[in-house]
Design a protein around this motif. Structure first.
Motif, PDB file in Angstrom:
ATOM      1  N   THR A   1       0.861  -1.181   0.000  1.00 12.99           N
ATOM      2  CA  THR A   1       0.000   0.000   0.000  1.00 12.99           C
ATOM      3  C   THR A   1       0.895   1.228   0.000  1.00 12.99           C
ATOM      4  OG1 THR A   1      -0.104   0.040   2.423  1.00 12.99           O
ATOM      5  CG2 THR A   1      -1.854  -1.167   1.264  1.00 12.99           C
ATOM      6  N   ILE A   2       0.542   2.193  -0.840  1.00 14.93           N
ATOM      7  CA  ILE A   2       1.265   3.458  -0.906  1.00 14.93           C
ATOM      8  C   ILE A   2       0.289   4.540  -0.454  1.00 14.93           C
ATOM      9  CG2 ILE A   2       2.560   5.064  -2.349  1.00 14.93           C
ATOM     10  CD1 ILE A   2       3.861   2.292  -2.158  1.00 14.93           C
ATOM     11  N   GLY A   3       0.640   5.278   0.575  1.00 14.94           N
ATOM     12  CA  GLY A   3      -0.284   6.232   1.159  1.00 14.94           C
ATOM     13  C   GLY A   3      -0.006   7.665   0.771  1.00 14.94           C
ATOM     14  N   ILE A   4      -1.075   8.442   0.693  1.00 10.98           N
ATOM     15  CA  ILE A   4      -0.968   9.896   0.618  1.00 10.98           C
ATOM     16  C   ILE A   4      -2.120  10.450   1.451  1.00 10.98           C
ATOM     17  CG2 ILE A   4      -2.152   9.940  -1.647  1.00 10.98           C
ATOM     18  CD1 ILE A   4      -0.487  12.565  -2.173  1.00 10.98           C
ATOM     19  N   GLY A   5      -1.786  11.021   2.586  1.00 11.51           N
ATOM     20  CA  GLY A   5      -2.816  11.449   3.519  1.00 11.51           C
ATOM     21  C   GLY A   5      -3.536  10.268   4.140  1.00 11.51           C
ATOM     22  N   ALA A   6      -2.817   9.167   4.347  1.00 15.92           N
ATOM     23  CA  ALA A   6      -3.423   7.947   4.887  1.00 15.92           C
ATOM     24  C   ALA A   6      -2.655   7.425   6.097  1.00 15.92           C
ATOM     25  CB  ALA A   6      -3.495   6.878   3.795  1.00 15.92           C
ATOM     26  N   GLY A   7      -1.865   8.268   6.721  1.00 21.45           N
ATOM     27  CA  GLY A   7      -1.174   7.866   7.940  1.00 21.45           C
ATOM     28  C   GLY A   7       0.144   7.152   7.701  1.00 21.45           C
ATOM     29  N   VAL A   8       0.758   6.739   8.808  1.00 17.17           N
ATOM     30  CA  VAL A   8       2.135   6.238   8.800  1.00 17.17           C
ATOM     31  C   VAL A   8       2.226   4.737   8.550  1.00 17.17           C
ATOM     32  CG1 VAL A   8       2.288   5.756  11.285  1.00 17.17           C
ATOM     33  CG2 VAL A   8       4.334   6.503  10.048  1.00 17.17           C
TER      34      VAL A   8
END
Length: 261
Positions: free
Chosen positions: A200-207
């Protein structure tokens, strides 16, 4: 050696975080690649940061191919991935295969990214993957649906969160090599990350995601406005403005070029 989609999946298993940034031209791509970025995304955000559109929606496939080709010429190591622009893949799986195929054939990119986890899009992604084209899926806030969703955080209620989780599971089953999670609660992102065997690659989705992505214009302080979850690591707007003003002053005062003896 160039990074592959298989390597990204291995990194998830090894808990080695994945670094992703966007690029829209040769110069930026060269710098990101030399700095060791893992994935360079030619995002449809280039429609806004490079072409001046109000949203990502007007960007065409030909414009994407033009910019992605320049990016690929500047990259030796990172995996280059391209967004499929709005209405170049939503009509049918045949349209999606054609658009994605053009990107791989004409730019040198190794993968594409497609927004949405609804059943018809899951089926489309399955067909694109079956055609031999690596796909990163994208759920949560999907900017191409801006007129429907706005830019609000998604998945805030238990029902909405469950829907996004089920979409992510279905997208992995369809053959996506990774899923981008945009603007969803950190706890939901953790739940999805633990459930999936792909990154999973996050942007504005936490650490808790397996990697993070930012729009490079936001990171460099080049954006006139940026989302609340972005972070600027430099202020190039100020640096560039000062340099141009200094040059302009020297030209007008005849200090540049310096007098030759």
């Amino acid at each position: 050696m160039a990074i592959t989609t298989q390597q990204l999946i291995q990194w998830k298993q090894q808990q080695r975080p994945i670094v992703t940034l966007t690029a829209w031209d040769y110069a930026i791509a060269q710098l990101l690649d030399a700095a060791g970025v893992d994935i360079i995304l030619v995002g449809d955000s280039l429609g806004m940061v490079a072409l001046g559109y109000e949203t990502t929606l007007p960007l065409t496939l030909d414009e994407m191919i033009h910019h992605a080709s320049a990016v690929c010429r500047g990259v030796n190591r990172a995996l280059v991935m391209c967004d499929l622009p709005f209405l170049t893949y939503q009509e049918s799986s045949q349209q999606a295969i054609h658009s994605a195929g053009r990107i791989l054939k004409e730019t040198g990119a190794q993968a594409v990214k497609m927004e949405g986890g609804y059943p018809a899009m899951v089926e489309t992604i399955a067909r694109v993957v079956q055609a031999g084209i690596p796909v990163m899926a994208h759920v949560g806030l999907t900017p191409q649906s801006v007129h429907q969703l706005g830019y609000r955080q998604q998945g805030k209620t238990p029902e909405a969160g469950e829907k996004i989780l089920l979409e992510a599971i279905a997208l992995e089953q369809a053959g996506a090599f990774a899923v981008l999670l945009e603007h969803i609660p950190a706890q939901l992102a953790l739940q999805i990350t633990q459930k999936l065997s792909i990154p999973t690659i996050g942007i504005g989705a936490g650490v808790h995601c397996d990697g993070q992505v930012l729009v490079t214009a936001d990171l460099l302080g080049l954006s006139s406005r940026q989302p609340p979850f972005a972070k600027s690591y430099a202020n190039l707007q100020e640096t560039i403005t000062q340099a141009v003003q200094e040059f302009s002053g020297e030209v007008r005062s005849r200090q540049f070029p310096s007098q030759q003896p």
